[in-house]
Design an enzyme around this catalytic site. Structure first.
Site, PDB file in Angstrom:
ATOM      1  N   HIS A  87      13.506 -35.063 106.601  1.00 19.82           N
ATOM      2  CA  HIS A  87      14.102 -33.834 105.635  1.00 19.82           C
ATOM      3  C   HIS A  87      14.064 -32.559 106.359  1.00 19.82           C
ATOM      4  CE1 HIS A  87      13.264 -37.030 102.696  1.00 19.82           C
ATOM      5  NE2 HIS A  87      14.119 -36.273 101.919  1.00 19.82           N
ATOM      6  N   LYS A 127      22.573 -45.437  94.475  1.00 24.31           N
ATOM      7  CA  LYS A 127      22.897 -46.437  95.439  1.00 24.31           C
ATOM      8  C   LYS A 127      21.569 -47.244  96.133  1.00 24.31           C
ATOM      9  CE  LYS A 127      25.815 -46.595  99.499  1.00 24.31           C
ATOM     10  NZ  LYS A 127      27.280 -46.055  99.708  1.00 24.31           N
ATOM     11  N   ASP A 128      20.622 -46.636  96.129  1.00 25.85           N
ATOM     12  CA  ASP A 128      19.315 -47.108  96.793  1.00 25.85           C
ATOM     13  C   ASP A 128      18.666 -48.388  95.743  1.00 25.85           C
ATOM     14  OD1 ASP A 128      19.246 -45.718  99.007  1.00 25.85           O
ATOM     15  OD2 ASP A 128      17.966 -44.469  98.727  1.00 25.85           O
TER      16      ASP A 128
END
Ligand code: HEM
Ligand code: FES
Lengths: 411, 182
Positions: A214, A242-243
């Site tokens: 991050h 999507k995950d």
């Protein structure tokens, strides 16, 4: 404090005392800008995270029934399989979950290799990944010892004996690891203790891995930096959904192994209780260790084999500096791309050699493949990066993905 | 200005507080070290493991050409009643190219009784060759299937990744047909 997502008064009350909602939002929410072109290869990281949680959850419940004692371990696993409610399912999920965890992490690592994700500014992110991989290998190895079958016992014997290769103190270190003069009850008990501990260490490492991620942000299939907001999409809802698709696929595959083929990746010998007097005719580790096992056996020298095997992993730490190319993604590296796929095939060859007895042609092929493994890092990476002429890079992610015009309009 | 030097320091810069910092730090390091050692040493063999040290065996039942395996310290020990031929090969091979040089006569107390720790010196498997049905390797002694080490009729490493000869455990002949290992 205007934080999207902090909507109710209760949330506001919590937020002013512990900014947990904005933390989540900045990590995986609408406030985390993510390159808009991430493909499904980028799903494997979160899948590995799910696999870790699955191992911890199933492991903790298995530990409620398992007995870490040389005389009882084998029977307690059979008790889990036959008597404990859903015990068979939980154990099969844990055993096959470990395999799928490795599948996910291996793909995740090859993804990093292909798209140059280890290069600046992501070197520390890459390092934490390797540390996680090492901790996973230790965890899985010790977990496999717990059922105390023949493969458990002899696998543990062969692996711990590697420490005897250390000059001078090797014997003392090995005795210390065993808590005796051979793998025995004390070894089993400490392995159980560490097998319980290490996944939580992995969890902490994963946190550092994500912290580094991050900070430097995700790489992407084009390997170029994010230049404007136009290049990104908010993590939520685009990449959360999507995950989730990836999680679905993961659980379908897991269900296939657990319910239809649960012992395929195991060894029948492990259903024979450990016997310190008889070595099974053909000792093989779990599939995910096979390439490294092949490297161990490639050298006819004990210390040399162990050093080479360790080196095969440790060399990953220095590839950010071995790779001399300024272009990250292999998509734009016509020469390196070919070498990458040769490296993948070579890895599979090593795995195949690891599964076979060390005789005849297997020895020769194993040596060539081992030499090539190291050559890829030590020769191919620096040399190709130096002479190769990369293809022209797109101006920006948006320009490549949306077409030049829309990118211009946006600016 | 009444409190110019709160540490009550001296002109040379070292204060009583510096001394206390260093002394406290040093004591903490010593204390941590004293605590870590028990944590490390608890993993070494415990008293009861150390106590299980010897095994006795009656040799009279072992015919020439036969071998038995007994447990000693959790490990297999090979006891082989060698044939005249095996003894002769072992002696001739004293002058062969040996990776770990040793004379057969130094590895036995009585030539017909070869007593060895049955643990491959590579990575610890139990070599094959004890039973008449098992392969004995290219040198007629033992063969380790794990990574292919061949041992001769004196238990010496001849070929393969193992670096050393099979170990000889400490043992004594109590009388002509009894031994105590350990
Ligand atoms: C990184 C995560 C983990 C991995 C890769 C892992 C891997 C493994 C493997 C390969 C086995 C042997 C499976 C078999 O053939 O039976 C095993 C067994 C076991 N694991 Fe884990 N494990 C993980 C986390 C945990 C955790 C957090 C616990 C909690 C205490 C746990 C408890 C157990 C128990 C009790 C067994 C023995 C029962 C059995 O053999 O199924 N594991 N583990
Ligand atoms: S353990 Fe015997 S050859 Fe490797």
């Amino acid at each position: 404090m205007s934080n999207p997502g902090v909507t109710t008064q209760v949330m506001q009350w919590v937020e002013t005392r512990l900014p947990i909602f904005s933390f989540i939002n900045h990590s995986v929410g609408t406030e985390y800008p993510t390159p808009r072109n991430l493909n499904y290869w980028w799903s494997l990281g979160s899948i590995a995270g799910v696999a870790l949680v699955l191992q911890i959850v199933t492991g903790i419940v298995l530990a409620m029934h398992y007995v870490p004692h040389a005389d009882m371990a084998f029977d307690s696993v059979e008790h889990i399989m036959r008597d404990v409610n859903y015990g068979w399912m939980l154990r099969y999920m844990h055993a096959n979950g470990a395999s799928l965890f490795f599948v996910a992490v291996y793909i995740h690592m090859f993804r990093g290799l292909y798209f140059g994700s280890y290069k600046a500014p992501r070197e520390l992110l890459w390092w934490f990944g390797i540390l996680i991989f090492l901790a996973m290998m230790a965890t899985a190895f010790m977990g496999y010892v717990l059922p105390w079958g023949q493969m458990s016992f002899w696998g543990a014997t062969v692996i711990t004996n590697m420490f005897t290769a250390i000059p001078v103190v090797g014997e003392a270190v090995t005795t210390w690891l065993w808590g005796g003069y051979s793998v025995a009850g004390p070894t089993l008990q400490r392995f159980f203790s560490l097998h319980y501990l290490l996944p939580f260490v992995i969890f902490a490492l994963m946190f550092l891995h994500l912290w580094a991620l991050h900070t430097s942000k995700s790489n992407n299939p084009l390997g170029i930096d994010v230049k404007s907001e136009k290049d990104t999409l908010p993590f939520h809802p685009y990449f959360t959904t999507k995950d989730l698709v990836g999680f679905g696929v993961f659980f379908v595959i897991l269900a296939y192994w657990v319910f239809f083929n649960p012992n395929y990746m195991g060894h029948p010998d492990n259903y024979i209780p450990a016997n310190p007097l008889v070595t099974p005719p053909h000792i093989v580790p779990e599939w995910y260790f096979l390439p490294f096992y092949a490297i161990l056996r490639a050298v006819p020298d004990k210390l040399g084999g162990v050093v080479l095997m360790l080196g095969a992993i440790l060399i990953l730490f220095v590839i950010p500096w071995l790779d001399t190319s300024r272009v990250r993604s292999a998509t734009f590296r016509p020469v390196y791309k070919g070498f990458f796929w040769i490296f993948v095939v070579n890895g599979l060859v090593l795995g195949w050699i690891g599964a076979n007895p060390p005789e005849g042609a297997y020895i020769i092929i194993g040596r060539i493949a081992t030499a090539y493994y190291f050559a890829h890092f030590i020769l191919v990476m620096p040399i190709v990066g130096w002479f190769e002429k990369p293809k022209p890079l797109p101006d920006s992610i948006a320009a490549a993905v949306l077409g030049d015009d829309s990118a211009k309009e946006a600016n | 200005m009444t409190t110019t030097t709160p540490e009550g320091g001296h002109e040379d810069g070292a204060t009583r507080r510096d001394f206390l910092y260093i002394a406290t730090g040093a004591m903490s390091v010593v204390g941590a070290g004293l605590f870590v050692w028990p944590l490390v040493d608890q993993m070494n063999p415990s008293a009861d493991v150390l106590a299980l040290a010897s095994t006795e065996l009656d040799l009279s039942a072992i015919e020439e050409g036969q071998a038995v395996t007994v447990m000693w310290r959790g490990k297999p020990v090979f006891v082989r009643h060698r044939t005249a031929e095996e003894i002769a090969t072992a002696k001739t091979d004293d002058s062969a190219a040996l990776p770990d040089i040793a004379l057969d006569s130094d590895r036995v107390q009585k030539a017909e009784w070869l007593i060895l720790i049955g643990v491959c010196t590579h990575l610890g498997c139990v070599p094959l060759g004890q039973k008449s049905t098992e392969v004995k390797g290219e040198y007629g002694g033992w063969f380790c299937p794990c990574h292919g080490s061949h041992y001769d009729t004196s238990g010496r490493i001849r070929k393969g990744p193992a670096p050393k000869n099979l170990g000889v455990p400490p043992y004594v002949f109590l009388d002509d047909s009894h031994i105590r290992i350990g």
